[in-house]
Design a protein around this motif. Structure first.
Motif, PDB file in Angstrom:
ATOM      1  N   TYR A   1       0.559  -1.381   0.250  1.00 46.21           N
ATOM      2  CA  TYR A   1       0.237   0.460  -0.125  1.00 46.21           C
ATOM      3  C   TYR A   1       0.967   1.397  -0.065  1.00 46.21           C
ATOM      4  CZ  TYR A   1      -3.463   3.259   1.602  1.00 46.21           C
ATOM      5  OH  TYR A   1      -3.655   4.844   1.422  1.00 46.21           O
ATOM      6  N   ALA A   2       1.931   1.347   0.938  1.00 43.63           N
ATOM      7  CA  ALA A   2       2.771   2.396   1.198  1.00 43.63           C
ATOM      8  C   ALA A   2       3.679   2.949  -0.225  1.00 43.63           C
ATOM      9  CB  ALA A   2       3.873   2.145   1.928  1.00 43.63           C
ATOM     10  N   VAL A   3       4.444   1.966  -1.186  1.00 44.00           N
ATOM     11  CA  VAL A   3       3.979   2.067  -2.504  1.00 44.00           C
ATOM     12  C   VAL A   3       3.035   2.406  -3.680  1.00 44.00           C
ATOM     13  CG1 VAL A   3       5.453   1.070  -4.733  1.00 44.00           C
ATOM     14  CG2 VAL A   3       6.478   0.692  -2.713  1.00 44.00           C
ATOM     15  N   ALA A   4       2.226   1.434  -2.940  1.00 43.06           N
ATOM     16  CA  ALA A   4       0.820   2.206  -4.596  1.00 43.06           C
ATOM     17  C   ALA A   4       0.593   3.638  -4.250  1.00 43.06           C
ATOM     18  CB  ALA A   4       0.079   1.772  -3.747  1.00 43.06           C
ATOM     19  N   GLU A   5       0.471   3.596  -3.197  1.00 40.67           N
ATOM     20  CA  GLU A   5       0.058   4.971  -2.079  1.00 40.67           C
ATOM     21  C   GLU A   5       0.905   6.448  -3.220  1.00 40.67           C
ATOM     22  OE1 GLU A   5      -0.617   7.913   1.383  1.00 40.67           O
ATOM     23  OE2 GLU A   5      -1.551   5.605   1.340  1.00 40.67           O
ATOM     24  N   SER A   6       2.220   6.406  -3.684  1.00 39.71           N
ATOM     25  CA  SER A   6       3.034   6.737  -4.119  1.00 39.71           C
ATOM     26  C   SER A   6       2.581   7.441  -5.756  1.00 39.71           C
ATOM     27  CB  SER A   6       4.179   6.281  -4.394  1.00 39.71           C
ATOM     28  OG  SER A   6       4.487   5.950  -3.266  1.00 39.71           O
ATOM     29  N   PHE A   7       1.473   6.903  -6.081  1.00 38.44           N
ATOM     30  CA  PHE A   7       1.220   6.932  -7.622  1.00 38.44           C
ATOM     31  C   PHE A   7      -0.201   7.468  -7.577  1.00 38.44           C
ATOM     32  CE2 PHE A   7       4.477   4.781  -7.409  1.00 38.44           C
ATOM     33  CZ  PHE A   7       5.752   4.759  -8.814  1.00 38.44           C
ATOM     34  N   GLY A   8      -0.804   8.234  -8.794  1.00 39.28           N
ATOM     35  CA  GLY A   8      -1.958   8.157  -8.948  1.00 39.28           C
ATOM     36  C   GLY A   8      -2.290   9.374  -7.380  1.00 39.28           C
TER      37      GLY A   8
ATOM     38  N   GLY B   1       2.183  18.399  -0.152  1.00 37.13           N
ATOM     39  CA  GLY B   1       2.694  17.259  -0.047  1.00 37.13           C
ATOM     40  C   GLY B   1       3.368  16.797  -1.035  1.00 37.13           C
ATOM     41  N   GLY B   2       2.927  17.948  -2.510  1.00 37.72           N
ATOM     42  CA  GLY B   2       4.331  17.620  -3.451  1.00 37.72           C
ATOM     43  C   GLY B   2       3.665  16.211  -4.050  1.00 37.72           C
ATOM     44  N   LEU B   3       4.557  15.834  -4.927  1.00 37.51           N
ATOM     45  CA  LEU B   3       4.157  14.151  -6.096  1.00 37.51           C
ATOM     46  C   LEU B   3       5.605  13.831  -5.668  1.00 37.51           C
ATOM     47  CD1 LEU B   3       3.262  17.487  -8.740  1.00 37.51           C
ATOM     48  CD2 LEU B   3       1.689  15.103  -8.072  1.00 37.51           C
ATOM     49  N   GLY B   4       6.373  13.752  -5.437  1.00 39.29           N
ATOM     50  CA  GLY B   4       7.642  12.467  -5.932  1.00 39.29           C
ATOM     51  C   GLY B   4       7.673  11.814  -4.495  1.00 39.29           C
ATOM     52  N   CYS B   5       8.573  11.586  -3.900  1.00 41.09           N
ATOM     53  CA  CYS B   5       9.596  10.799  -3.161  1.00 41.09           C
ATOM     54  C   CYS B   5      10.610  11.002  -2.786  1.00 41.09           C
ATOM     55  CB  CYS B   5       8.916   9.170  -3.104  1.00 41.09           C
ATOM     56  SG  CYS B   5       7.757   8.643  -3.589  1.00 41.09           S
ATOM     57  N   SER B   6      11.466  11.110  -1.551  1.00 44.35           N
ATOM     58  CA  SER B   6      12.827  11.708  -1.249  1.00 44.35           C
ATOM     59  C   SER B   6      12.856   9.865  -0.254  1.00 44.35           C
ATOM     60  CB  SER B   6      13.328  12.385   0.000  1.00 44.35           C
ATOM     61  OG  SER B   6      14.376  12.434  -0.068  1.00 44.35           O
ATOM     62  N   THR B   7      14.351   9.754   0.032  1.00 40.30           N
ATOM     63  CA  THR B   7      15.021   8.609   0.433  1.00 40.30           C
ATOM     64  C   THR B   7      15.041   7.074   0.155  1.00 40.30           C
ATOM     65  OG1 THR B   7      15.439   9.975   2.033  1.00 40.30           O
ATOM     66  CG2 THR B   7      15.335   7.615   3.064  1.00 40.30           C
ATOM     67  N   LEU B   8      13.390   6.976  -0.038  1.00 34.89           N
ATOM     68  CA  LEU B   8      12.852   5.963  -0.361  1.00 34.89           C
ATOM     69  C   LEU B   8      11.173   5.978  -1.346  1.00 34.89           C
ATOM     70  CD1 LEU B   8      13.082   3.418   2.723  1.00 34.89           C
ATOM     71  CD2 LEU B   8      14.424   3.167   0.985  1.00 34.89           C
TER      72      LEU B   8
ATOM     73  N   VAL C   1       7.805   5.274  -0.501  1.00 29.22           N
ATOM     74  CA  VAL C   1       7.012   5.075  -0.306  1.00 29.22           C
ATOM     75  C   VAL C   1       6.467   6.852  -0.243  1.00 29.22           C
ATOM     76  CG1 VAL C   1       8.128   2.961   0.689  1.00 29.22           C
ATOM     77  CG2 VAL C   1       8.102   4.322   1.828  1.00 29.22           C
ATOM     78  N   ARG C   2       4.990   6.252   0.602  1.00 30.06           N
ATOM     79  CA  ARG C   2       3.759   7.246   0.823  1.00 30.06           C
ATOM     80  C   ARG C   2       3.148   6.355   1.725  1.00 30.06           C
ATOM     81  NH1 ARG C   2       3.366  13.236  -0.328  1.00 30.06           N
ATOM     82  NH2 ARG C   2       4.762  13.817  -1.947  1.00 30.06           N
ATOM     83  N   LEU C   3       2.442   7.360   3.040  1.00 32.13           N
ATOM     84  CA  LEU C   3       1.940   6.684   3.847  1.00 32.13           C
ATOM     85  C   LEU C   3       0.825   7.733   4.369  1.00 32.13           C
ATOM     86  CD1 LEU C   3       0.532   4.086   4.736  1.00 32.13           C
ATOM     87  CD2 LEU C   3       2.377   4.047   6.449  1.00 32.13           C
ATOM     88  N   GLY C   4      -0.175   7.647   4.243  1.00 33.33           N
ATOM     89  CA  GLY C   4      -0.934   8.386   4.540  1.00 33.33           C
ATOM     90  C   GLY C   4      -0.696  10.091   3.833  1.00 33.33           C
ATOM     91  N   SER C   5       0.209  10.219   3.246  1.00 38.50           N
ATOM     92  CA  SER C   5       0.860  11.297   2.853  1.00 38.50           C
ATOM     93  C   SER C   5       0.439  10.957   0.360  1.00 38.50           C
ATOM     94  CB  SER C   5       1.941  12.014   3.107  1.00 38.50           C
ATOM     95  OG  SER C   5       1.737  13.357   2.568  1.00 38.50           O
ATOM     96  N   PRO C   6      -0.674  10.663   0.549  1.00 41.96           N
ATOM     97  CA  PRO C   6      -0.758  11.290  -1.068  1.00 41.96           C
ATOM     98  C   PRO C   6      -0.119  11.752  -2.197  1.00 41.96           C
ATOM     99  CG  PRO C   6      -2.626  11.203  -0.303  1.00 41.96           C
ATOM    100  CD  PRO C   6      -2.002  11.121   0.822  1.00 41.96           C
ATOM    101  N   PRO C   7       0.510  12.303  -3.177  1.00 45.08           N
ATOM    102  CA  PRO C   7       1.071  12.647  -3.728  1.00 45.08           C
ATOM    103  C   PRO C   7      -0.141  13.271  -4.173  1.00 45.08           C
ATOM    104  CG  PRO C   7       0.797  10.257  -5.645  1.00 45.08           C
ATOM    105  CD  PRO C   7       0.868  10.559  -3.848  1.00 45.08           C
ATOM    106  N   GLU C   8      -0.208  15.266  -4.926  1.00 47.89           N
ATOM    107  CA  GLU C   8      -1.561  15.706  -4.694  1.00 47.89           C
ATOM    108  C   GLU C   8      -0.673  16.902  -5.791  1.00 47.89           C
ATOM    109  OE1 GLU C   8      -2.005  17.305  -1.587  1.00 47.89           O
ATOM    110  OE2 GLU C   8      -0.862  18.980  -1.048  1.00 47.89           O
ATOM    111  N   ILE C   9      -1.689  17.631  -6.033  1.00 46.42           N
ATOM    112  CA  ILE C   9      -1.746  19.106  -6.858  1.00 46.42           C
ATOM    113  C   ILE C   9      -2.204  20.198  -6.200  1.00 46.42           C
ATOM    114  CG2 ILE C   9      -2.530  19.988  -9.160  1.00 46.42           C
ATOM    115  CD1 ILE C   9      -2.464  17.066 -11.135  1.00 46.42           C
TER     116      ILE C   9
END
Length: 312
Positions: free
Chosen positions: A24-31, A284-291, A293-301
């Protein structure tokens, strides 16, 4: 949208494939989702209605933030019909996530961003990773940066302590872009003022007084600043500050972010903040840093409507 096959590859790449939570944490990094704000800041010009789209922290790389994904983000942003589009920095991947990814050339991602369209233009500032990417930039303690040159090459202006005057329906406002506050790593043994007051030992190219000195009338001012840490120093003269950098914590568990890259901790981690009548919106931004994954903080416009909401 990411495919199941690509998701499994990504999970394997970061060694997280064994749990549903990791998936879920990886999938939340998209969409990407659309996060909307509507407010009328104090002293806002009556009748001035302004729609701003904000894109922050793309951290472009394969497979996490590909050129195809950027193209989809661009299309989605254009469909929202903003008056202006603000790019808040960190276009490059960064060294830590770079070990789990393949770089994308600056020309490729800038060409994708070139398709952003708005009547009052597309405007950019740089983020810390855009400065950190090149060791030669760090060595000479000065730009230009590869990211900045790429944006300028496709016609997107990059602001470093600059302000410009724009108009919507004959009503003026100012757009100001602050230089990055974390542009340079501190040299070994340095004990400058910023390093003393900041547990993050970086030096900036930011100059807020010089930026605001370019404002020559009483029209509203919108300030773009990659890191939100500048906000306590922003005067009431500025109607709204917009920032990225924090990724909304990137991982939020029951609303709590264990790690926030700010000397203020979680004070400016995410969302609309009001302090002494001054307004800040942190994307909250769109991409990721370090790893990746996003959890509870989905990418956003982020979409901001100014002059169309309640007074802030």
């Amino acid at each position: 949208m990411i495919s199941r096959r690509d998701l499994l590859k990504m999970l394997a790449a970061v060694g997280l494939g064994s749990t549903a939570l990791s998936s879920y944490a990886v999938a939340e990094s998209f969409g990407e989702r659309i996060t909307s704000y509507a407010l009328t800041p104090p002293r806002w010009t009556p009748g001035l209605r302004l729609r701003l789209a904000v894109l922050a922290d793309l951290h472009v790389c394969e497979p996490w933030m590909s050129v195809d994904r950027i193209a989809a983000i661009v299309e989605q942003t254009n469909s929202l019909q903003p008056d202006a589009i603000l790019l808040l920095g960190d276009y490059v991947v960064g060294h830590s996530l770079g070990r789990l990814s393949t770089p994308v050339s600056a020309g490729a991602w800038a060409t994708a961003l070139e398709r952003l369209k708005a009547p009052l233009g597309v405007h950019a500032v740089l983020g810390n990773h855009d400065w950190w990417e090149q060791r030669e930039v760090q060595a000479r303690r000065a730009g230009p940066t590869r990211a900045g040159l790429a944006l300028q090459a496709v016609g997107i202006p990059v602001y470093e302590n600059q302000a410009i005057r724009l108009q919507k329906d004959g009503k003026p406002f100012w757009l100001a872009g602050l230089g990055d506050q974390w542009a340079f790593w501190s040299r070994s043994g340095e004990d400058d003022e910023l390093a003393v007051k900041n547990s993050y030992r970086y030096q900036g190219v930011d100059d807020l007084p010089r930026t605001l000195a370019q404002v020559t009338d009483d029209a509203p001012v919108i300030l773009m600043a990659h890191e939100p840490d500048i906000f306590p120093e922003v005067p009431n003269r500025v109607s709204l500050t917009v920032s990225g950098h924090t990724h909304g914590g990137q991982v939020r568990i029951f609303g709590f972010s264990p790690v926030v890259p700010s000397r203020f901790g979680r004070r400016y981690v995410y969302g609309h903040k009001i302090e002494q009548g001054r307004n800040l919106i942190v994307s909250g931004g769109l991409g990721c840093s370090t790893l990746p994954v996003r959890l509870g903080s989905p990418p956003e416009i982020v979409m901001i409507e100014l002059g169309g909401g309640g007074e802030a």
